[in-house]
Design an enzyme around this catalytic site. Structure first.
Site, PDB file in Angstrom:
ATOM      1  N   ASP A  67       0.869  -1.175   0.000  1.00  0.00           N
ATOM      2  CA  ASP A  67       0.000   0.000   0.000  1.00  0.00           C
ATOM      3  C   ASP A  67       0.916   1.238   0.000  1.00  0.00           C
ATOM      4  O   ASP A  67       2.117   1.118   0.304  1.00  0.00           O
ATOM      5  CB  ASP A  67      -0.862  -0.067   1.273  1.00  0.00           C
ATOM      6  CG  ASP A  67      -1.591   1.211   1.568  1.00  0.00           C
ATOM      7  OD1 ASP A  67      -2.285   1.688   0.667  1.00  0.00           O
ATOM      8  OD2 ASP A  67      -1.464   1.727   2.700  1.00  0.00           O
TER       9      ASP A  67
ATOM     10  N   ASP B 286      -1.919  -0.273   5.777  1.00  0.00           N
ATOM     11  CA  ASP B 286      -2.285   0.319   7.073  1.00  0.00           C
ATOM     12  C   ASP B 286      -3.764   0.657   7.189  1.00  0.00           C
ATOM     13  O   ASP B 286      -4.227   1.093   8.235  1.00  0.00           O
ATOM     14  CB  ASP B 286      -1.507   1.628   7.283  1.00  0.00           C
ATOM     15  CG  ASP B 286      -2.022   2.724   6.369  1.00  0.00           C
ATOM     16  OD1 ASP B 286      -2.185   2.456   5.160  1.00  0.00           O
ATOM     17  OD2 ASP B 286      -2.307   3.844   6.862  1.00  0.00           O
TER      18      ASP B 286
ATOM     19  N   ASP C 106       0.026   5.173   1.075  1.00  0.00           N
ATOM     20  CA  ASP C 106      -0.073   6.123   2.200  1.00  0.00           C
ATOM     21  C   ASP C 106      -0.114   5.388   3.541  1.00  0.00           C
ATOM     22  O   ASP C 106      -0.914   4.476   3.731  1.00  0.00           O
ATOM     23  CB  ASP C 106      -1.332   6.981   2.048  1.00  0.00           C
ATOM     24  CG  ASP C 106      -1.172   7.992   0.942  1.00  0.00           C
ATOM     25  OD1 ASP C 106      -0.508   9.015   1.164  1.00  0.00           O
ATOM     26  OD2 ASP C 106      -1.696   7.736  -0.160  1.00  0.00           O
TER      27      ASP C 106
END
Ligand SMILES: O=P(O)(O)OC[C@H]1O[C@H](O[C@H]2O[C@H](CO)[C@@H](O)[C@H](O)[C@H]2O)[C@H](O)[C@@H](O)[C@@H]1O
Length: 389
Positions: free
Chosen positions: A127, A331, A129
């Site tokens: 991922d 996250d 960000d």
């Protein structure tokens, strides 16, 4: 839920997310009416059809969405200067350490991870960000460090690697700036992979062959392309209805739109939510998911980061193979779809990046982006040793 075939992928045709109780607001919040009125002339809006049930739904949907907004990103730790030398173990740390027993650190469990990777090919999904770049207030400034870029580059030279982001593919590429890997933007709705020299698979059957900005041949898959005009329409509407909310920011992610409220005074969050809810009532083919201090508006198609992982594995000729171990590091709530796919199919591990306890489908955890970098470096070091052995 009605699944319709659109080309070769399923499209959810019912307005399911608007029935989701998380799309609720307290009844004491006054609906913002002018926004929906202003856009009732939109080409893709279905305002008249749904108007009759609006008032009732606002009450029924109470609370859940605001709770989700409040818990969508951990508060940054407050340092009390007077007590700075006090031992840092507080209740939160205790909770985190207890949580680590269920979701052990991928660094301390590294041996365990690589022992299950023995004689297997690792496929890496990252991922952006909050995973490769720390969360910052201004989304345009979520710059990846050179050290992280170098760690990702080395990892991608050892393992098939894909970056999977909610951002537009073009934007995430501008941040990562690495060639030779796959990029999946708009939560998997815009996937581009380089054509490999000895590509026996010919890419996924649903991909088209095209060239990227550098003129290189690539496979491209965009399952939500028919939604583009609708997304553009709602983007303009969202910009307009939030322009007087201090701190609110609308970001176009091509097949999705993000409404950021990180910099909005918390008392005004209900107003942000209410305006988005009101507008979306006219777009039953769009839905909202919750990210970190962001509402993500996207097409109601049966597609997410988990489907993107499956698609990428297939494209790379790595699906249905016993000798492949997939590792997905992320996250966000939207990464949970990918964690779930790997967990349920027993094809690999999700690693959740979090410094606070969270419910997750991941198997392991990493505390922050600096630990992600350490983990990537460890994987590369192990691979080189293993190859040399
Ligand atoms: O799937 P991701 O790559 O994690 O993208 C999800 C969203 O990421 C970005 O927003 C988040 O990061 C920003 C920069 O650190 C932060 O300001 C924001 O509060 C976070 O939600 C991106 O700007 C969004 O468009 C993506 O949907």
């Amino acid at each position: 839920m009605d699944l319709k075939k659109n080309g070769s992928f399923p499209v959810l045709t019912d307005p399911a997310p608007l029935n989701n109780s998380r799309l609720g607001l307290p009844s004491n919040i006054k609906p913002y009416s002018s926004a929906a009125q202003a856009y009732s002339s939109g080409l893709y809006s279905t305002k008249p059809r749904r108007k009759a049930i609006l008032g009732k739904l606002d009450d029924v949907r109470a609370n859940g969405w605001l709770d989700a907004m409040k818990s969508s990103s951990p508060p940054r730790k407050q340092l009390n200067k007077d007590f700075i030398s006090e031992p840092a173990i507080d209740e939160n740390d205790m909770a985190y350490h207890t949580w680590l027993m269920s979701y052990p650190s991928a660094l301390t469990s590294f041996e365990q991870i690589i022992s299950s990777a023995k004689c297997k090919k690792i496929a890496l999904f990252l991922d952006y960000d909050g995973t490769l770049s720390p969360i910052v207030d201004n989304p345009d400034l979520a710059i990846m460090s050179n050290a992280m870029r170098s760690a990702v580059k080395h990892a991608s030279e050892c393992f098939p690697t894909a970056i999977i982001s909610g951002r537009s593919r073009e934007k995430v590429y501008k941040f990562v700036k690495l060639t030779g890997l796959c990029y999946s933007g708009s939560h998997g709705m815009d996937i581009m992979c380089p054509v490999r020299k000895f590509d026996s698979t010919g890419g996924h059957p649903n991909c088209i062959m095209t060239t990227d900005e550098q003129g290189k041949e690539v496979h491209l898959f965009q399952p939500a392309s028919e939604f583009l005009p609708m997304i553009n329409e709602i983007f303009s509407s969202l910009v307009d209805i939030t322009k007087d909310i201090v701190g609110a920011r609308v970001e176009s992610n091509k097949f999705c739109v993000s409404v950021h409220y990180r910099l909005v005074n918390q008392e005004v969050w209900p107003e942000v939510a209410q305006r988005v809810v009101n507008l979306l009532k006219d777009y039953p083919r769009l839905r909202v998911t919750h990210g970190r201090k962001v509402l993500e508006i996207r097409p109601v198609i049966d597609w997410n980061k988990g489907k993107a992982v499956e698609f990428l594995l297939e494209s790379l000729g790595l699906s249905n193979r016993e000798d492949v171990l997939s590792i997905y590091v992320g996250d966000d709530r939207t990464d949970e779809d990918a964690f779930k796919v790997l967990r349920e199919s027993n094809r690999g591990y999700g690693i959740l990046v979090s410094s606070v306890p969270k419910e997750t489908n991941a198997v392991y955890s990493l505390r922050d982006t600096s630990e992600v970098m350490k983990f990537l470096k460890s994987l590369v070091r192990w691979k080189k040793l293993d190859d040399g052995a």
